[in-house]
Design a protein around this motif. Structure first.
Motif, short mmCIF file in Angstrom:
data_model
loop_
_atom_site.label_atom_id
_atom_site.label_comp_id
_atom_site.label_asym_id
_atom_site.label_seq_id
_atom_site.Cartn_x
_atom_site.Cartn_y
_atom_site.Cartn_z
N THR A 16 -6.14 0.27 -8.05
CA THR A 16 -6.40 1.56 -7.41
C THR A 16 -6.86 2.58 -8.42
O THR A 16 -7.83 3.32 -8.19
N THR B 142 0.82 -1.20 0.00
CA THR B 142 0.00 0.00 0.00
C THR B 142 0.86 1.25 0.00
O THR B 142 0.59 2.23 -0.71
N GLU C 82 1.00 4.08 -2.95
CA GLU C 82 0.74 5.50 -2.70
C GLU C 82 1.81 6.37 -3.35
O GLU C 82 1.52 7.44 -3.88
#
Length: 348
Positions: free
Chosen positions: A267, A151, A155
């Motif tokens: 995402t 994650t 990002e």
């Protein structure tokens, strides 16, 4: 467009026009039918092939027993059982086998990565009771840690991805709708990932693995990076594979990087409200609107440097407004008490 199914005006626009619970039940029904249909198709395709293989192996065994009449069938059964067990543990019974055992460092590193990434091929498993206990403890710690790592990296990768989206908006915003630009952005991301983590590795595996064709190599990449991990194709398992430990380490790096790329693609996909189908099945509660739908469809956005298009939550917008609000004497913050002179003047 999915957003077209929702009323956009008035107080009642916060409530869905159709029960979220009903849609969820319908989805469960469709999903169940999908699973059953898949099972039926797999069975019809693979069962005849399995029957042929079983018939051939039984015929081969009968022929071998007939040619070696002095060999007892029970002894042959016991021998084959041990051979299968040894092969599953990485010990090949073949005469020209020269590969390392399953628990060399490279293979152990490969196994550890498949545990914490939940790929779990299943071809290599702990043999001892201590190893099984440690595997459970290791997975309990390693899986959440891996999710945090993936994650965090995603990002960071969203920064150049959003930069690309900003460039597309700046260049094509006057020609296309935002949804079309988001689709174009998603297509570019998917194309880059497909080239780097599917096409190129497919060619590499097809040339390194002697028994793999192009379809087999692509099949392995797909099954691995989607974390299905069937285990029918695993690179570096050939009995004549050279530099097996180094090869396994390289595959481990490939798998981790590939999973990061897949998470990035997902995402970007779910950042497009019209493609986020999950919002259709989130039912409102207590008279409140569907949070996922609202956060995806009506979240304010701002343009950053170079036209960067970044969706923001209401809380983030509120903080941004607070940061840029002037705090001079002529416009005090509503959260701050009035100065004594102002309070005195306010009293009649």
């Amino acid at each position: 467009m999915l957003l077209g199914a929702w009323p956009l005006g008035g107080k009642n626009s916060l409530a869905p026009t159709k029960s979220g619970k009903g849609r969820l039940l319908a989805l469960i029904g469709v999903y169940s039918v999908f699973i059953i249909l898949g099972a039926a198709i797999f069975s019809s395709i693979e069962a005849p092939k399995m029957a042929d293989l079983a018939e051939n192996i039984q015929a081969l065994r009968a022929k071998f027993t007939k040619q070696n009449k002095c060999l007892n069938d029970e002894d042959l059964e016991a021998f084959l059982t041990e051979v299968v067990k040894a092969n599953d543990r990485g010990i090949s019974p073949l005469r020209n086998a020269s590969n390392e055992l399953n628990w060399g460092f490279g293979q152990a590193l490969f196994f550890a990565s498949t545990v914490v990434t939940t790929i779990g091929y299943g071809r290599v498993t702990p043999l001892s009771q201590t190893g099984k206990i440690f595997c459970m403890i290791y997975a309990t710690i390693g899986i959440p840690l891996t999710l945090v790592l993936l994650t965090a990296v995603v990002e960071r990768l969203l920064l150049p991805a959003n930069w690309l989206l900003g460039k597309l908006n700046a260049k094509l915003g006057h020609l296309y709708q935002p949804f079309n630009i988001r689709l174009m952005h998603l297509s570019i991301i998917i194309l880059i990932i497909a080239i780097l983590f599917f096409m190129i590795p497919t060619v590499v595996f097809a040339n390194i693995e002697p028994s793999w064709g192009m379809l087999d190599a692509f099949y392995y990449c797909f099954i691995s990076l989607t974390t299905i991990g069937l285990g029918d194709y695993i690179p570096g398992e050939g009995v004549t594979q050279e530099n097996r430990s180094l090869y396994k380490i390289c595959i481990t790096i490939y798998l981790v990087c590939g999973l990061i790329a897949m998470m990035l693609a997902l995402t970007v996909f779910y950042d497009i409200p019209q493609l986020n189908l999950g919002q259709l099945f989130t039912e409102s509660s207590g008279g409140e609107s569907e949070k996922l739908r609202l956060s995806g469809s009506s979240a304010p956005c701002y343009s950053g440097p170079s036209g960067l298009y970044i969706p923001q939550r209401d809380e983030e917008v509120r903080r941004a407004v607070v940061r840029i609000r002037p705090h001079g004497d002529e416009s005090p913050s509503p959260d701050e008490p009035l100065p004594p002179t102002t309070q005195k003047d306010a009293i009649p």
